[in-house]
Enzyme design. Sequence first.
Site, PDB file in Angstrom:
ATOM      1  N   LYS A   1       1.467   4.266   7.023  1.00  0.00           N
ATOM      2  CA  LYS A   1       0.648   5.085   6.123  1.00  0.00           C
ATOM      3  C   LYS A   1       1.104   6.541   6.227  1.00  0.00           C
ATOM      4  O   LYS A   1       1.801   6.929   7.169  1.00  0.00           O
ATOM      5  CB  LYS A   1      -0.842   5.029   6.515  1.00  0.00           C
ATOM      6  CG  LYS A   1      -1.497   3.665   6.395  1.00  0.00           C
ATOM      7  CD  LYS A   1      -1.750   3.284   4.955  1.00  0.00           C
ATOM      8  CE  LYS A   1      -2.533   2.012   4.817  1.00  0.00           C
ATOM      9  NZ  LYS A   1      -1.727   0.811   4.864  1.00  0.00           N
TER      10      LYS A   1
ATOM     11  N   SER B   1       0.797  -1.227   0.000  1.00  0.00           N
ATOM     12  CA  SER B   1       0.000   0.000   0.000  1.00  0.00           C
ATOM     13  C   SER B   1       0.831   1.279   0.000  1.00  0.00           C
ATOM     14  O   SER B   1       0.284   2.360  -0.181  1.00  0.00           O
ATOM     15  CB  SER B   1      -0.957   0.016   1.198  1.00  0.00           C
ATOM     16  OG  SER B   1      -0.256   0.238   2.395  1.00  0.00           O
TER      17      SER B   1
END
Length: 149
Positions: free
Chosen positions: A109, A72
Amino acid sequence: MNLRELLLDNKIAVIHPALTQDYCLHIPIYSSKVEAGFASPADDFVEEYLDLNNLLVKHHEATFFVRVSGQSMIDAGIFPDDILIVDRSIQAKDGKIVIANIEGDVTVKRLSIQGDRVILKSENPKHKDITVTGELHIWGVVTSVIHQI
């Protein structure tokens, strides 16, 4: 997609403490730079010795390493099996890449703060962002990425 599935996008696989200066490895660094365009004459002059701890770890007591799984964050240059250097002493701000713990799951993230909303953004269009609605713990800010080529 539920929160657990979103977090599995890029889970942290392994956590390691940073080495102290007692374990320094000095590697020579040459004074000439390597040309990424046209070749230049080689120079064998060693300018100094490079200690990777000094280069990559600013706060030894507050730094740890983690190994990444998942994809991701590939558009941020973070790939599966990369090692992230994470500093707990740096304030997590909007735009920083962080190690976050949400509901017991740890992920990497980009932190996005938009007014009252906190979003953990993926850096891969195939993966969804996580809008934080519950408790969020930031473990630290990513300062460097180490990956093999």
